[in-house]
Write an enzyme that holds these catalytic residues in place. Structure first.
Site, PDB file in Angstrom:
ATOM      1  N   LYS A  57      60.938  45.642  54.291  1.00  0.00           N
ATOM      2  CA  LYS A  57      60.524  46.733  55.176  1.00  0.00           C
ATOM      3  C   LYS A  57      59.132  47.246  54.812  1.00  0.00           C
ATOM      4  O   LYS A  57      58.632  48.193  55.425  1.00  0.00           O
ATOM      5  CB  LYS A  57      61.545  47.875  55.118  1.00  0.00           C
ATOM      6  CG  LYS A  57      62.942  47.477  55.607  1.00  0.00           C
ATOM      7  CD  LYS A  57      63.911  48.634  55.515  1.00  0.00           C
ATOM      8  CE  LYS A  57      65.342  48.208  55.769  1.00  0.00           C
ATOM      9  NZ  LYS A  57      65.614  47.803  57.163  1.00  0.00           N
ATOM     10  N   HIS A  69      73.003  55.308  56.235  1.00  0.00           N
ATOM     11  CA  HIS A  69      73.271  53.912  56.543  1.00  0.00           C
ATOM     12  C   HIS A  69      74.566  53.525  55.847  1.00  0.00           C
ATOM     13  O   HIS A  69      74.934  54.080  54.817  1.00  0.00           O
ATOM     14  CB  HIS A  69      72.097  53.072  56.025  1.00  0.00           C
ATOM     15  CG  HIS A  69      72.110  51.642  56.443  1.00  0.00           C
ATOM     16  ND1 HIS A  69      72.908  50.698  55.828  1.00  0.00           N
ATOM     17  CD2 HIS A  69      71.392  50.967  57.386  1.00  0.00           C
ATOM     18  CE1 HIS A  69      72.683  49.514  56.370  1.00  0.00           C
ATOM     19  NE2 HIS A  69      71.782  49.647  57.328  1.00  0.00           N
ATOM     20  N   ASP A  96      67.660  57.075  48.991  1.00  0.00           N
ATOM     21  CA  ASP A  96      67.576  55.825  49.741  1.00  0.00           C
ATOM     22  C   ASP A  96      66.222  55.818  50.434  1.00  0.00           C
ATOM     23  O   ASP A  96      66.011  56.507  51.425  1.00  0.00           O
ATOM     24  CB  ASP A  96      68.719  55.749  50.752  1.00  0.00           C
ATOM     25  CG  ASP A  96      68.632  54.509  51.649  1.00  0.00           C
ATOM     26  OD1 ASP A  96      67.616  53.792  51.597  1.00  0.00           O
ATOM     27  OD2 ASP A  96      69.584  54.271  52.416  1.00  0.00           O
ATOM     28  N   CYS A 111      74.040  50.463  61.950  1.00  0.00           N
ATOM     29  CA  CYS A 111      74.777  50.635  60.689  1.00  0.00           C
ATOM     30  C   CYS A 111      74.899  52.116  60.312  1.00  0.00           C
ATOM     31  O   CYS A 111      74.840  52.475  59.129  1.00  0.00           O
ATOM     32  CB  CYS A 111      74.124  49.848  59.550  1.00  0.00           C
ATOM     33  SG  CYS A 111      74.273  48.065  59.735  1.00  0.00           S
ATOM     34  N   GLN A 133      63.594  53.410  54.425  1.00  0.00           N
ATOM     35  CA  GLN A 133      62.785  53.690  55.607  1.00  0.00           C
ATOM     36  C   GLN A 133      61.563  54.558  55.332  1.00  0.00           C
ATOM     37  O   GLN A 133      60.785  54.810  56.244  1.00  0.00           O
ATOM     38  CB  GLN A 133      63.655  54.378  56.668  1.00  0.00           C
ATOM     39  CG  GLN A 133      64.768  53.522  57.209  1.00  0.00           C
ATOM     40  CD  GLN A 133      64.282  52.314  57.976  1.00  0.00           C
ATOM     41  OE1 GLN A 133      63.201  52.320  58.561  1.00  0.00           O
ATOM     42  NE2 GLN A 133      65.071  51.259  57.964  1.00  0.00           N
TER      43      GLN A 133
END
Length: 418
Positions: free
Chosen positions: A238, A135, A212, A376, A215
């Site tokens: 999220k 991202h 990261d 993104c 997700q």
């Protein structure tokens, strides 16, 4: 409305999707005259009544600034805020609550590491490794750092089916590598990267590793001690929680060695015009009044996820993704994007001879919410030779019937051009 304890069906001893859906008021509406089917969960999940109620309860009964007040409301608000920190620690199995830093979101967490770890440990000639599927929030901060320090940014390539080239990754690692920053699960493709193996390889070269987790946290069990990651960044919104709240996990020894991110109240121990000394962890990195109410409400989101269980979430979402792929693959002109073996519940695709935005607008006319564009991840789209994709992403409140509606709408849409 069902209590959390009633989400589990007494007969099957598994969560009941209908009862789960009843906890999300936003789903009970029509869009363009059709029942809403919300498939934009990779961008942001909807919020259960527990989170909404916790936010309302805080402002109605508990609000005060935290940590510094001597009165009852200040103590109560502080207890609620710090209770969420303890819940996050348990959720990711950090060793200590002091390793949990509250931020504005994943982007803020990554920028914090780039600004502080980068300042302390990265200099001219050093190397930072990221991947092609990142991202923008895990690309731009490292570009800025490397430009400022004359360090070198290296990129792990991606295969045609949307998986990282691990052999190329191993070849990129060297004694100059200071940090590897890689997404756990791709927001654009759904690919689950072999993070544990990648961390081990990085550590063999003395490098630190940032995950990261924006997700992955809603879908996968993430144990920072088992992974042995040095940093983990993720966002509450999220995870069925509020917007404006993020988490940075960092190993204590690293956080203690890093300089503060911002100056102001709370992050100080003592201020004089001659010298300022800084507060202990985690407060050293939490300057100013934080987003108290939303941090407090995030605790309810974590409880909601734990009441359902990650194993069941993974099983349901895997079934939804498999059903969506099976049905939509029958459509003439449907082209899947990202066919990795291990995926979270993200189905990216294009419809031949149609712009993704047009497909998204037509689906919206049928009450179906998807995300379109480059997500993104422009370097990834360039690698795949695409301007963008349509992305349908599934969560615990989605159903097979909703996916069948998606299929039927896409059949009608594709017939126009194929």
């Amino acid at each position: 409305m069902h209590d959390l304890a009633e989400i589990i069906d007494r007969n099957s001893k598994e969560p009941d999707v209908a009862k789960i859906r009843s906890r999300f008021p936003v789903l009970d509406q029509e869009v363009n005259g059709k029942p809403l089917a919300y498939f934009d969960n990779a961008a942001s999940t909807q919020k259960p009544v527990e989170v909404i109620s916790a936010l309302k309860e805080y402002y109605e009964h508990h609000h005060s600034n935290i940590h510094r007040g001597a009165h009852t409301l200040a103590a109560r608000a502080t207890d609620l805020f710090e209770r969420t920190r303890s819940s996050v620690r348990a959720f990711i199995n950090a060793r200590d609550v002091e390793e949990v830093i509250f931020t504005k979101g994943t982007t803020d967490s990554i920028n914090l590491v780039a600004a502080t770890f980068g300042k302390a440990f990265i200099q001219q000639g050093d190397e930072v490794i990221i991947s092609t599927m990142e991202h923008h929030s895990n690309i731009v901060p490292w570009q800025m750092l490397c430009e400022a320090t004359n360090a070198v940014l290296k990129i792990i390539p991606v295969t045609e089916n949307g998986e990282l080239d691990l052999q190329a990754y191993e070849e990129l690692l060297s004694e100059k590598t200071r940090l590897v920053a890689v997404v756990h699960a791709s927001n654009a493709l759904g690919t689950i990267n072999p993070i544990k193996k990648m961390i081990q390889l990085a550590h063999q070269h003395g490098a630190r590793f940032l995950v990261d987790g924006a997700q992955s946290l809603a879908h996968l069990e993430v144990d920072v001690q088992e992974l042995d990651c040095d940093f983990l960044a993720f966002s509450a919104h999220k995870l069925y929680g509020p917007t404006g709240v993020g988490v940075l996990y960092g190993k204590r020894e690293l956080l203690e060695a890093m300089p503060p991110y911002q100056g102001g109240g709370e992050m100080i121990r003592e201020v004089t015009f001659a010298k300022t000394t800084y507060n202990d962890l985690p407060y050293k990195f939490e300057a100013g009044t934080p987003n108290i109410a939303d941090v407090v409400a995030f605790d309810a989101a974590l409880s909601f996820i734990q009441s359902i269980g990650k194993k069941w979430i993974q099983r349901l979402e895997s079934q939804l993704l498999a059903h969506a792929m099976e049905r939509c693959s029958e459509i003439k002109g449907f082209v899947p994007v990202g066919t990795a073996k291990d995926k979270v519940s993200v189905m990216s695709f294009t419809i031949r001879n149609m712009h993704p935005f047009d497909v998204g607008m037509m689906l919206d006319a049928s009450g179906i919410a998807v995300r379109t564009g480059h997500h993104c991840t422009q370097p990834l789209m360039d690698r795949l030779g695409l301007e963008g994709t349509v992305r349908a992403s599934f969560a615990v409140y989605n159903t097979v019937e909703e996916i069948d509606r998606l299929y039927e709408s896409l059949v009608r849409i594709a017939k126009r051009k194929n």
